[in-house]
Design an enzyme around this catalytic site. Structure first.
Site, PDB file in Angstrom:
ATOM      1  N   ASN A  47       0.840  -1.192   0.000  1.00 14.48           N
ATOM      2  CA  ASN A  47       0.000   0.000   0.000  1.00 14.48           C
ATOM      3  C   ASN A  47       0.879   1.248   0.000  1.00 14.48           C
ATOM      4  O   ASN A  47       1.981   1.260   0.549  1.00 14.48           O
ATOM      5  CB  ASN A  47      -1.015   0.002   1.154  1.00 14.48           C
ATOM      6  CG  ASN A  47      -0.416  -0.045   2.532  1.00 14.48           C
ATOM      7  OD1 ASN A  47       0.511  -0.799   2.806  1.00 14.48           O
ATOM      8  ND2 ASN A  47      -0.955   0.764   3.434  1.00 14.48           N
ATOM      9  N   GLU A  49       0.226   5.281   0.689  1.00 19.52           N
ATOM     10  CA  GLU A  49      -0.700   6.331   1.104  1.00 19.52           C
ATOM     11  C   GLU A  49      -0.296   7.670   0.503  1.00 19.52           C
ATOM     12  O   GLU A  49       0.798   7.838  -0.040  1.00 19.52           O
ATOM     13  CB  GLU A  49      -0.726   6.429   2.635  1.00 19.52           C
ATOM     14  CG  GLU A  49      -1.320   5.206   3.281  1.00 19.52           C
ATOM     15  CD  GLU A  49      -1.363   5.282   4.790  1.00 19.52           C
ATOM     16  OE1 GLU A  49      -2.033   4.421   5.378  1.00 19.52           O
ATOM     17  OE2 GLU A  49      -0.739   6.179   5.402  1.00 19.52           O
ATOM     18  N   CYS A  58      -3.911   0.583  -2.779  1.00 21.05           N
ATOM     19  CA  CYS A  58      -3.874  -0.651  -1.996  1.00 21.05           C
ATOM     20  C   CYS A  58      -2.747  -1.562  -2.474  1.00 21.05           C
ATOM     21  O   CYS A  58      -2.308  -1.489  -3.631  1.00 21.05           O
ATOM     22  CB  CYS A  58      -5.202  -1.388  -2.119  1.00 21.05           C
ATOM     23  SG  CYS A  58      -6.612  -0.519  -1.414  1.00 21.05           S
ATOM     24  N   GLU A  60      -2.931  -4.732  -3.132  1.00 18.80           N
ATOM     25  CA  GLU A  60      -3.412  -5.600  -4.206  1.00 18.80           C
ATOM     26  C   GLU A  60      -3.353  -4.884  -5.552  1.00 18.80           C
ATOM     27  O   GLU A  60      -2.959  -5.477  -6.561  1.00 18.80           O
ATOM     28  CB  GLU A  60      -4.851  -6.052  -3.928  1.00 18.80           C
ATOM     29  CG  GLU A  60      -5.023  -6.834  -2.643  1.00 18.80           C
ATOM     30  CD  GLU A  60      -5.308  -5.967  -1.419  1.00 18.80           C
ATOM     31  OE1 GLU A  60      -5.906  -6.488  -0.463  1.00 18.80           O
ATOM     32  OE2 GLU A  60      -4.941  -4.761  -1.404  1.00 18.80           O
ATOM     33  N   CYS A  91     -10.186  -5.014   0.083  1.00 17.10           N
ATOM     34  CA  CYS A  91     -11.355  -4.139   0.127  1.00 17.10           C
ATOM     35  C   CYS A  91     -12.244  -4.444  -1.079  1.00 17.10           C
ATOM     36  O   CYS A  91     -11.859  -5.191  -1.982  1.00 17.10           O
ATOM     37  CB  CYS A  91     -10.926  -2.668   0.127  1.00 17.10           C
ATOM     38  SG  CYS A  91     -10.254  -2.084  -1.445  1.00 17.10           S
ATOM     39  N   CYS A  94     -10.674  -3.656  -4.457  1.00 14.47           N
ATOM     40  CA  CYS A  94      -9.618  -4.599  -4.836  1.00 14.47           C
ATOM     41  C   CYS A  94     -10.190  -5.968  -5.196  1.00 14.47           C
ATOM     42  O   CYS A  94      -9.643  -6.654  -6.058  1.00 14.47           O
ATOM     43  CB  CYS A  94      -8.572  -4.705  -3.738  1.00 14.47           C
ATOM     44  SG  CYS A  94      -7.464  -3.270  -3.752  1.00 14.47           S
TER      45      CYS A  94
END
Length: 137
Positions: A47, A49, A58, A60, A91, A94
């Site tokens: 990930n 940010e 993310c 993934e 999530c 994803c």
């Protein structure tokens, strides 16, 4: 048939290495992912940010981007590793990203830093999904 134990071990090693490199200065919630692709290669992601929260990425999504950039087009298995006691599953966005490159029976392996905690098929995480076959060719 799902991935062999040695493949899971390889995915776990790649995902935990990626997790350690995650850029998470705001949440401090580091996630790593690794994909076993149709070309036999392993593609990791972490990930990333951003101060403008909605534009983060993310783990993934990063792994999928690495897979596509590497020339592969199908996910044979994916492993996601996250911190804490709760399962860190992909999530919703994803799950849909994974669906673009994976079949309903594709294994989605969930791990913590202590190892594998759960295994799902993509269909279990995203039942009755919308995918490429839904669109006309």
């Amino acid at each position: 048939m799902g991935p062999a134990t040695t493949e899971i071990d390889t995915l776990f090693a790649a995902a935990t290495a990626a997790q350690a490199r995650a850029y998470a200065p705001y949440s401090r919630f580091r996630v790593g992912a690794a994909i076993l692709a149709d070309d036999g290669a392993v593609y990791p992601g972490c990930n990333v940010e951003n101060a403008a929260y909605p534009v983060g990425a993310c783990a993934e999504a990063g792994a999928i981007s690495a897979m596509v950039a590497g020339g592969a087009r199908a996910i044979r298995a994916i492993l996601v590793v996250g911190p804490g006691e709760e399962l860190v599953t992909p999530c919703g966005a994803c799950r849909q990203r994974i669906r673009e490159f994976a079949a309903p029976e594709t294994p989605v392996v969930i791990a913590g830093t202590d190892g594998v905690r759960a295994r799902f098929s993509l269909a279990e995480l995203l039942p009755a999904s919308f995918g490429p076959a839904n669109l006309p060719t």
